[in-house]
Design an enzyme around this catalytic site. Structure first.
Site, PDB file in Angstrom:
ATOM      1  N   TYR A 161     -40.708 -74.844  31.139  1.00 33.25           N
ATOM      2  CA  TYR A 161     -40.490 -76.187  31.677  1.00 33.25           C
ATOM      3  C   TYR A 161     -41.793 -76.789  32.208  1.00 33.25           C
ATOM      4  CZ  TYR A 161     -38.542 -79.886  34.677  1.00 33.25           C
ATOM      5  OH  TYR A 161     -38.269 -81.098  35.274  1.00 33.25           O
ATOM      6  N   LYS A 196     -44.165 -79.775  30.511  1.00 29.41           N
ATOM      7  CA  LYS A 196     -44.442 -80.985  31.302  1.00 29.41           C
ATOM      8  C   LYS A 196     -45.951 -81.192  31.428  1.00 29.41           C
ATOM      9  CE  LYS A 196     -40.312 -82.399  32.437  1.00 29.41           C
ATOM     10  NZ  LYS A 196     -39.816 -83.664  31.849  1.00 29.41           N
TER      11      LYS A 196
HETATM   12  N1  LIG Z   1     -33.685 -83.073  37.527  1.00 25.15           N
HETATM   13  C1  LIG Z   1     -34.651 -82.948  38.404  1.00 25.15           C
HETATM   14  O1  LIG Z   1     -34.443 -82.533  39.548  1.00 25.15           O
HETATM   15  C2  LIG Z   1     -36.059 -83.352  38.009  1.00 25.15           C
HETATM   16  C3  LIG Z   1     -37.100 -83.125  38.901  1.00 25.15           C
HETATM   17  C4  LIG Z   1     -38.386 -83.559  38.592  1.00 25.15           C
HETATM   18  C5  LIG Z   1     -38.623 -84.208  37.384  1.00 25.15           C
HETATM   19  N2  LIG Z   1     -37.608 -84.391  36.508  1.00 25.15           N
HETATM   20  C6  LIG Z   1     -37.926 -85.076  35.240  1.00 25.15           C
HETATM   21  O2  LIG Z   1     -37.735 -86.462  35.447  1.00 25.15           O
HETATM   22  C7  LIG Z   1     -37.380 -87.096  34.215  1.00 25.15           C
HETATM   23  C8  LIG Z   1     -36.157 -87.980  34.420  1.00 25.15           C
HETATM   24  O3  LIG Z   1     -35.115 -87.178  34.934  1.00 25.15           O
HETATM   25  P1  LIG Z   1     -33.652 -87.786  35.149  1.00 25.15           P
HETATM   26  O4  LIG Z   1     -32.854 -86.695  35.738  1.00 25.15           O
HETATM   27  O5  LIG Z   1     -33.749 -89.107  35.808  1.00 25.15           O
HETATM   28  O6  LIG Z   1     -33.225 -88.013  33.604  1.00 25.15           O
HETATM   29  P2  LIG Z   1     -31.743 -87.960  32.979  1.00 25.15           P
HETATM   30  O7  LIG Z   1     -30.755 -88.530  33.909  1.00 25.15           O
HETATM   31  O8  LIG Z   1     -31.508 -86.596  32.447  1.00 25.15           O
HETATM   32  O9  LIG Z   1     -31.964 -88.987  31.770  1.00 25.15           O
HETATM   33  C9  LIG Z   1     -32.799 -88.644  30.710  1.00 25.15           C
HETATM   34  C10 LIG Z   1     -33.038 -89.814  29.785  1.00 25.15           C
HETATM   35  O10 LIG Z   1     -33.635 -89.285  28.590  1.00 25.15           O
HETATM   36  C11 LIG Z   1     -32.826 -89.667  27.468  1.00 25.15           C
HETATM   37  N3  LIG Z   1     -32.738 -88.585  26.487  1.00 25.15           N
HETATM   38  C12 LIG Z   1     -32.377 -87.291  26.708  1.00 25.15           C
HETATM   39  N4  LIG Z   1     -32.366 -86.604  25.548  1.00 25.15           N
HETATM   40  C13 LIG Z   1     -32.721 -87.491  24.576  1.00 25.15           C
HETATM   41  C14 LIG Z   1     -32.891 -87.390  23.161  1.00 25.15           C
HETATM   42  N5  LIG Z   1     -32.674 -86.244  22.493  1.00 25.15           N
HETATM   43  N6  LIG Z   1     -33.256 -88.493  22.490  1.00 25.15           N
HETATM   44  C15 LIG Z   1     -33.478 -89.647  23.142  1.00 25.15           C
HETATM   45  N7  LIG Z   1     -33.340 -89.826  24.472  1.00 25.15           N
HETATM   46  C16 LIG Z   1     -32.967 -88.743  25.172  1.00 25.15           C
HETATM   47  C17 LIG Z   1     -31.440 -89.927  28.038  1.00 25.15           C
HETATM   48  O11 LIG Z   1     -30.750 -90.771  27.139  1.00 25.15           O
HETATM   49  P3  LIG Z   1     -29.139 -90.644  26.961  1.00 25.15           P
HETATM   50  O12 LIG Z   1     -28.546 -91.355  28.160  1.00 25.15           O
HETATM   51  O13 LIG Z   1     -28.884 -91.334  25.685  1.00 25.15           O
HETATM   52  O14 LIG Z   1     -28.804 -89.185  26.955  1.00 25.15           O
HETATM   53  C18 LIG Z   1     -31.776 -90.565  29.378  1.00 25.15           C
HETATM   54  O15 LIG Z   1     -32.073 -91.927  29.215  1.00 25.15           O
HETATM   55  C19 LIG Z   1     -37.193 -85.973  33.212  1.00 25.15           C
HETATM   56  O16 LIG Z   1     -38.344 -85.863  32.432  1.00 25.15           O
HETATM   57  C20 LIG Z   1     -37.024 -84.738  34.080  1.00 25.15           C
HETATM   58  O17 LIG Z   1     -37.480 -83.559  33.443  1.00 25.15           O
HETATM   59  C21 LIG Z   1     -36.334 -83.999  36.799  1.00 25.15           C
END
Ligand SMILES: NC(=O)c1ccc[n+]([C@@H]2O[C@H](COP(=O)([O-])OP(=O)(O)OC[C@H]3O[C@@H](n4cnc5c(N)ncnc54)[C@H](OP(=O)(O)O)[C@@H]3O)[C@@H](O)[C@H]2O)c1
Length: 241
Positions: free
Chosen positions: A145, A149
């Site tokens: 992961y 990133k």
């Molecule tokens: N979760 C955590 O605690 C955390 C912490 C730090 C950083 N992050 C990072 O922050 C970023 C945003 O996180 P989030 O939780 O706000 O995101 P999220 O709610 O999981 O949303 C992800 C977005 O990416 C799109 N996506 C996912 N798979 C896809 C695919 N195969 N093709 C095209 N689009 C796709 C989704 O579209 P659909 O709606 O169509 O699925 C959605 O718009 C990510 O990069 C994550 O790794 C997360």
């Protein structure tokens, strides 16, 4: 980066609005992306906002009057190069998980789709790319992961935007619609920790979104093409003002 006070921010926003800039958002259907879209529209910062995603979102109401949507196939992104044309600023909140997409699928979305989008954005005239990465991103990490990133960050940096802002939030706090049981437990525990030490291990998605928008209205520091905002800086910049 010192966070501006409320008066400074007000003036920065007014100056930014006068520039009539346009932006796109990748990942606007996600937890951070939807907060980002709401904040951008609330502040009326851009004359046009394009959502680039794999599906069309239901957006109804006058507040979406200057929002358009481009549905693209990320596996054939060159065919949608036009979607990336003509935007000053690009926000990327794209991402999946290994549990959802498998290891290869995770690398494809979180690194390759992002790099490809960044290249098309640059070719289309984008000068400021804002990337949501993660705390601990590190190209040399032994954790897939964090390594992926870190690779995504390095590849976006290499595209050579006039300005590239990389956000490294810790665990995102939100009412996630999708069920992720492990993350849910972590979030509950961190929600308690956040009362004691708000900036240590987590950050609300709304704070990340506000920090991204506030970052964009602030001028680039002289000579600093790439800026990295760690979790504490995101908290400082994303406070409501
Ligand atoms: N979760 C955590 O605690 C955390 C912490 C730090 C950083 N992050 C990072 O922050 C970023 C945003 O996180 P989030 O939780 O706000 O995101 P999220 O709610 O999981 O949303 C992800 C977005 O990416 C799109 N996506 C996912 N798979 C896809 C695919 N195969 N093709 C095209 N689009 C796709 C989704 O579209 P659909 O709606 O169509 O699925 C959605 O718009 C990510 O990069 C994550 O790794 C997360």
């Amino acid at each position: 980066m010192a966070a501006p006070n409320a008066d400074e921010l007000k003036s920065l926003r007014e100056n930014f609005q006068k520039k009539n800039q346009t932006c796109f958002i990748l990942g606007a259907s996600g937890e951070t992306g939807k907060e980002l879209l709401a904040e951008i529209l609330r502040q009326q910062l851009f004359s046009r906002v394009t959502l680039i995603g794999r599906r069309k979102l239901e957006l109804e109401g006058q507040q979406y009057a200057n929002v358009s949507q481009e549905v693209v196939d990320f596996e054939k992104l060159d065919e949608s190069a036009g979607a990336f044309q003509g935007h000053d600023v690009g926000f990327c909140c794209l991402g999946t998980t290994r549990a959802k997409a498998g290891a290869a699928g995770f690398v494809r979305v979180d690194r390759d789709y992002i790099e490809h989008s960044a290249k098309l954005a640059k070719a289309g005239g984008c000068h400021h790319f804002v990337l949501q990465s993660t705390k601990g991103a590190n190209i040399s990490s032994s954790f897939l992961y964090l390594k992926v990133k870190g690779e995504a960050e390095a590849r976006v940096e290499a595209v050579g935007f006039d300005r590239c802002s990389i956000f490294r939030p810790a665990v995102l706090l939100c009412d996630r619609q999708e069920s992720r049981p492990g993350e849910w437990v972590t979030r509950k525990v961190l929600g308690v920790v956040a009362h004691i030490s708000p900036t240590a291990m987590s950050v609300p998605t709304v704070t990340v979104a506000r920090a991204m928008v506030n970052n964009v209205v602030m001028p680039r520091k002289d000579g600093q093409m790439v800026e990295i905002l760690e979790n504490a800086a995101i908290h400082a910049l994303g406070q409501p003002k």
